[in-house]
Design an enzyme around this catalytic site. Structure first.
Site, short mmCIF file in Angstrom:
data_model
loop_
_atom_site.label_atom_id
_atom_site.label_comp_id
_atom_site.label_asym_id
_atom_site.label_seq_id
_atom_site.Cartn_x
_atom_site.Cartn_y
_atom_site.Cartn_z
N PRO A 25 0.84 -1.20 0.00
CA PRO A 25 0.00 0.00 0.00
C PRO A 25 0.87 1.25 0.00
O PRO A 25 1.88 1.30 0.70
CB PRO A 25 -0.78 -0.12 1.31
N CYS A 27 0.30 5.46 0.21
CA CYS A 27 -0.52 6.67 0.29
C CYS A 27 -0.16 7.62 -0.84
O CYS A 27 1.01 7.84 -1.13
CB CYS A 27 -0.20 7.42 1.59
N GLN A 102 -5.91 -1.59 2.15
CA GLN A 102 -5.43 -1.49 3.53
C GLN A 102 -6.38 -0.59 4.31
O GLN A 102 -6.56 0.58 3.96
CB GLN A 102 -4.01 -0.91 3.57
N TYR A 185 0.73 3.57 13.60
CA TYR A 185 -0.64 4.06 13.53
C TYR A 185 -1.49 3.43 14.65
O TYR A 185 -0.97 2.68 15.47
CB TYR A 185 -1.21 3.83 12.11
N ARG A 233 -0.91 -6.17 8.54
CA ARG A 233 0.44 -5.63 8.39
C ARG A 233 0.91 -5.18 9.77
O ARG A 233 0.22 -4.40 10.43
CB ARG A 233 0.44 -4.47 7.42
#
Ligand SMILES: Cc1cc2nc3c(=O)[nH]c(=O)nc-3n(C[C@H](O)[C@H](O)[C@H](O)COP(=O)(O)O)c2cc1C
Length: 376
Positions: A25, A27, A102, A185, A233
């Site tokens: 993934p 961004c 994701q 995160y 992940r």
């Protein structure tokens, strides 16, 4: 030429993959109000012609305040769903590559400026910022506005957001979902003792810190079709003393497998600004190998994998079951084609591009039969 391990097919739940190359993934910070647009079509469309085994749509926030920046993707309402549906349907017309997404919540790392404008934190008073939420009131950097600790209702809202996004992903016909428990995160913030100082049953012991990410896995697993894979992940270590460490990742991986996770993508770091990361080629591979010693589900290694022989060796030695590429495939979107040429593999290519095959690599391109120009 001996058969290439990198180009051996693999099956994950009911998903059949042509080779071991995943697109990580990435961004794009190019969404408006969480919605995809023609940039995402161009970007993901290009990658869908790369010959990789699977494409992962970038970190997609499950609620608006779960974004990293105001320009992140979301999948929290009908508008974000419809914008993604247009892009996914267009890509599906031209590529048979499995597509997943994701699902993410940035927690205390949210409310920032886009990277090409410096990436600084935007305080809640900024028109483009918001008040961030996290397990505990600990800012990423001392000078930042501290996040508010999530209360039970807010934790439920976020968990429901993950479930609702997984249902939307299923309605979009996506082939897999990946839950983001990495890179500092929100769900990683619950795991790490550096960011989780809660004194309820979601903080303290390892079991308590794993509780919320596992609850999120449970709701996503039951919201997403049973035959399709759910991936997680994780960051194998915080690269910081007193933080999340490899042994804890092994215990977490064991729990993930027990709760129905189908594949683990192993990255590292991202939680602490002063992390001491050993940035060398294949740095995540020892973590992948360690995880493989405790679980039977496929493990994906990601991080500074750039070279065809390096990738082949990672799969060939059994250190990981798949590799994921981020920067290398942005730099060279035909990386899997070149790897196939180098290692003697085969990749699917659009009918329109078959004539590009150089004579010395005859036979590496296989027509992607989803593409039928006669029906246009
Ligand atoms: C432009 C860019 C955007 C990224 N966005 C995400 C993301 O949305 N979610 C994520 O888990 N990792 C993200 N990452 C990290 C990558 O997925 C990958 O783990 C990391 O770049 C290491 O792999 P590489 O050495 O192949 O680039 C991003 C990396 C780049 C370069």
């Amino acid at each position: 030429m001996p058969r290439s391990a990198l180009f051996e097919p693999i099956k994950i739940r009911s998903l059949s993959l042509n080779n071991r190359i995943a697109i990580a993934p990435m961004c794009q910070y190019s969404a408006v109000d969480g919605c995809m647009n023609d940039w995402h079509l161009v970007h993901l469309g290009g990658l869908s012609l790369s010959g990789a085994a699977m494409l992962t749509i970038e970190a997609t926030a499950v609620v608006p305040e779960g974004r990293i920046t105001y320009a992140d993707l979301g999948l929290w309402n009908d508008r974000t769903y419809s914008s993604m549906s247009l892009v996914v349907e267009s890509i599906r017309r031209w590529s048979s590559m499995p597509i997943g997404i994701q699902l993410s919540h940035a927690g205390r790392k949210g409310s920032t400026e886009v990277p090409w404008k410096g990436g600084r934190q935007l305080p809640p008073t900024d028109g483009l910022g918001w008040q961030t939420l996290a397990p505990s009131r600990i800012p990423y950097r001392q000078e930042m506005v501290a996040p508010l600790p999530l209360d039970r209702q807010q934790m439920k809202n976020v968990r429901d957001g993950f479930a609702a996004a997984a249902i939307r992903a299923a309605r979009l016909g996506l082939d897999f979902v990946q839950i983001d428990v990495a890179h500092g995160y929100l769900l990683h913030q619950f795991l790490s003792p550096l960011t989780n100082r809660r004194d309820d049953e979601y903080g303290g012991s390892l079991n308590n810190r794993m509780r919320y990410p596992l609850e999120v896995l449970d709701v996503v697993r039951s919201a997403f079709p049973a035959q399709k894979p759910v991936s997680v992940r994780l960051s194998a270590t915080d690269w910081f003393e007193g933080g999340w460490q490899e042994e804890q990742s092994l215990a977490f991986a064991y729990e993930l497998q027990k709760r129905g996770c189908d594949v683990i993508d192993v990255s590292s770091g991202g939680l602490h600004p002063d992390q001491k990361m050993a940035l060398e080629p294949s740095y995540p591979v020892p973590f992948a190998r360690a995880l493989k010693s405790v679980v039977q589900i496929p493990i994906v290694a990601v991080g500074l994998i750039t070279d065809f022989d390096q990738a082949e060796a990672i799969i060939g030695t059994g250190d990981a079951d798949m590799i994921a590429l981020a920067r290398a495939i942005l730099f060279d979107p035909r990386w899997p084609w070149h790897a196939a040429a180098h290692l003697g593999g085969k990749v699917r290519a659009p009918l329109q591009y078959l004539r590009s095959e150089p004579i010395r690599f005859r036979g590496i391109l296989e027509p992607d039969f989803r593409i039928d120009v006669s029906s246009l």
